[in-house]
Design a protein around this motif. Structure first.
Motif, PDB file in Angstrom:
ATOM      1  N   ASN A 195       0.892  -1.262   0.164  1.00 13.07           N
ATOM      2  CA  ASN A 195      -0.038  -0.235   0.057  1.00 13.07           C
ATOM      3  C   ASN A 195       0.865   1.370   0.011  1.00 13.07           C
ATOM      4  OD1 ASN A 195      -2.852  -0.364  -0.304  1.00 13.07           O
ATOM      5  ND2 ASN A 195      -2.723  -1.248   1.861  1.00 13.07           N
ATOM      6  N   GLN A 350      -0.442  -3.394  -7.576  1.00  9.26           N
ATOM      7  CA  GLN A 350      -1.845  -3.803  -6.940  1.00  9.26           C
ATOM      8  C   GLN A 350      -2.598  -2.629  -6.646  1.00  9.26           C
ATOM      9  OE1 GLN A 350      -1.076  -6.155  -3.233  1.00  9.26           O
ATOM     10  NE2 GLN A 350       0.654  -7.236  -4.255  1.00  9.26           N
ATOM     11  N   ARG A 353      -5.272  -0.504  -1.100  1.00 10.94           N
ATOM     12  CA  ARG A 353      -6.259  -0.946  -0.126  1.00 10.94           C
ATOM     13  C   ARG A 353      -6.330  -0.343   1.219  1.00 10.94           C
ATOM     14  NH1 ARG A 353      -3.965  -6.110  -2.562  1.00 10.94           N
ATOM     15  NH2 ARG A 353      -5.613  -6.886  -4.097  1.00 10.94           N
ATOM     16  N   ARG A 363      -9.970  -0.205   9.397  1.00  9.66           N
ATOM     17  CA  ARG A 363      -9.383   0.356   7.947  1.00  9.66           C
ATOM     18  C   ARG A 363     -10.248   1.563   7.660  1.00  9.66           C
ATOM     19  NH1 ARG A 363      -6.856  -3.679   5.130  1.00  9.66           N
ATOM     20  NH2 ARG A 363      -6.580  -5.314   6.267  1.00  9.66           N
TER      21      ARG A 363
END
Ligand code: SF4
Ligand code: FES
Length: 364
Positions: A195, A350, A353, A363
């Protein structure tokens, strides 16, 4: 003792307690509890030993060092010893009154961290609402009190496009320096690496931005920059070389050659509860494990840069190459150098997230 040069700087990690939850935190996964923290008298003794050893600059850090109620006593002691004190703070929990007492105690410098230049992103990265306006007030108070200010920004994929904004913000806040430090992947940060990792293109653009701004603003502000390792060709001399210039004292009193050294298995760390700082600096097994060049294997052993970068970062060698005795894989001479760029490219590709924050599965 005679053959070993004295350290110049000491990182005093006064506490691991912290109101923020930055996903790039380089502190260990297991934090020292408050009950294990060194008491005031021990810190004062350690600072006196540091001064006798040759330390001229102490970075008061954490966690959030202002969580310690004895910070004024610690700062005052530094001033009495002639040690330059630098407070590394998020600003959260600080106010102008406390800052004033710290300045009266002899504080020399404040390094204030910003997670982003916009409130929403600052909150998201730090895991705490309302923190940007708070930091801006603290920055103004620092300069009002006449203390030199450094703005620190840890850079990663979410805020890498804000580098110029960070520099312009630092100028508006009358900071003398701005530190553009790409995230390093140790401790908790390793959990969030995917991330945090920018793409190669973003990294190249970031380096170009810093170069342009340094030229444009050379008479206005000092811009320090730590480039992202994973896309580099040669490693940094991590800590200026293992056990060469500085040492870290953890909240519970362990003395480390670098903040991530405890990730290296089988190293024996001595503590200020049992030993003097001078004994630890000269004789502790952890400090002597990678001091100098005698421990090196090829390609470092015969490399012309071995006394420039000292083989790079031992903790990164462990994390990526599997052994702290290997060359830092950032180095293009490392047999697994390509693995670094491959890891970076795969992770940067990626989708972003939610961060993994400490202490919960929260989160944002
Ligand atoms: Fe540094 Fe070792 Fe690479 Fe040489 S081979 S540049 S000493 S990491
Ligand atoms: Fe430990 Fe680089 S972080 S040597």
């Amino acid at each position: 003792m005679t053959a070993i040069a004295a350290p110049i700087g000491m990182l005093a990690e006064l506490t691991h307690r912290c109101p923020l939850h930055c996903p790039y935190c380089s502190n260990p996964i297991e934090l020292d509890k408050r009950s294990a923290e060194l008491e005031t008298g021990t810190w004062l003794r350690v600072l006196s030993e540091a001064a006798r050893l040759g330390v001229v600059q102490v970075h008061l850090s954490g966690g959030e060092p202002t969580a310690r109620k004895d910070l004024e006593a610690i700062v005052r002691h530094c001033a009495g010893l002639g040690i330059y004190s630098n407070l590394i703070t998020s600003g959260i929990g600080l106010d102008e009154r406390r800052l004033t007492t710290l300045v009266e105690a002899g504080l020399d410098h404040v390094q204030l961290s910003f997670q982003a230049t916009t409130p929403e992103m600052n909150d998201l990265i730090g895991g705490l609402g309302g923190s940007l306006s708070y930091k801006l007030k603290i920055a103004a108070a620092v300069t009002r009190l006449g203390i030199p200010l450094t703005v620190n920004a840890v850079i990663h994929r979410r805020n890498i496009a804000q580098i110029e904004d960070f520099v312009r913000l630092a100028i508006r806040l009358s900071a003398r320096r701005v530190e553009i430090a790409h995230a390093q992947y140790y401790g908790w940060a390793l959990k969030n690496r995917a991330n945090l990792m920018p793409t190669r293109e973003e990294t190249v653009a970031a380096v170009a931005t810093v170069t342009r701004l340094r030229e444009e603003l050379k008479n206005v502000i000092v811009i320090d920059a730590v480039i992202p390792d994973y896309y580099a060709r040669y490693p940094k001399a991590c800590m200026g070389g293992w056990a060469r210039q500085s040492l870290n004292v953890t909240p519970s009193g362990k003395v480390l050659p670098c903040h991530a050294a405890e990730t290296i298995p089988d190293l024996e760390f001595w503590t200020v509860r049992d030993k003097s700082l001078a004994d630890i600096w000269c004789d502790s097994p952890a400090f002597n494990a990678f001091r100098g060049t005698g421990w090196m294997r090829e390609p470092c052993r015969s490399c012309e840069r071995r006394e420039i970068d000292w083989g790079g970062c031992r903790c990164q060698a462990l994390a990526v190459a599997g052994s702290a005795l290997e060359a830092d894989p950032v180095c293009q001479k490392s047999p697994i150098h390509d693995r670094m760029a491959a890891i970076a490219a795969a992770e940067a590709a990626q989708p972003l997230r939610g961060y993994q924050y400490r202490g919960s599965a929260k989160r944002l």
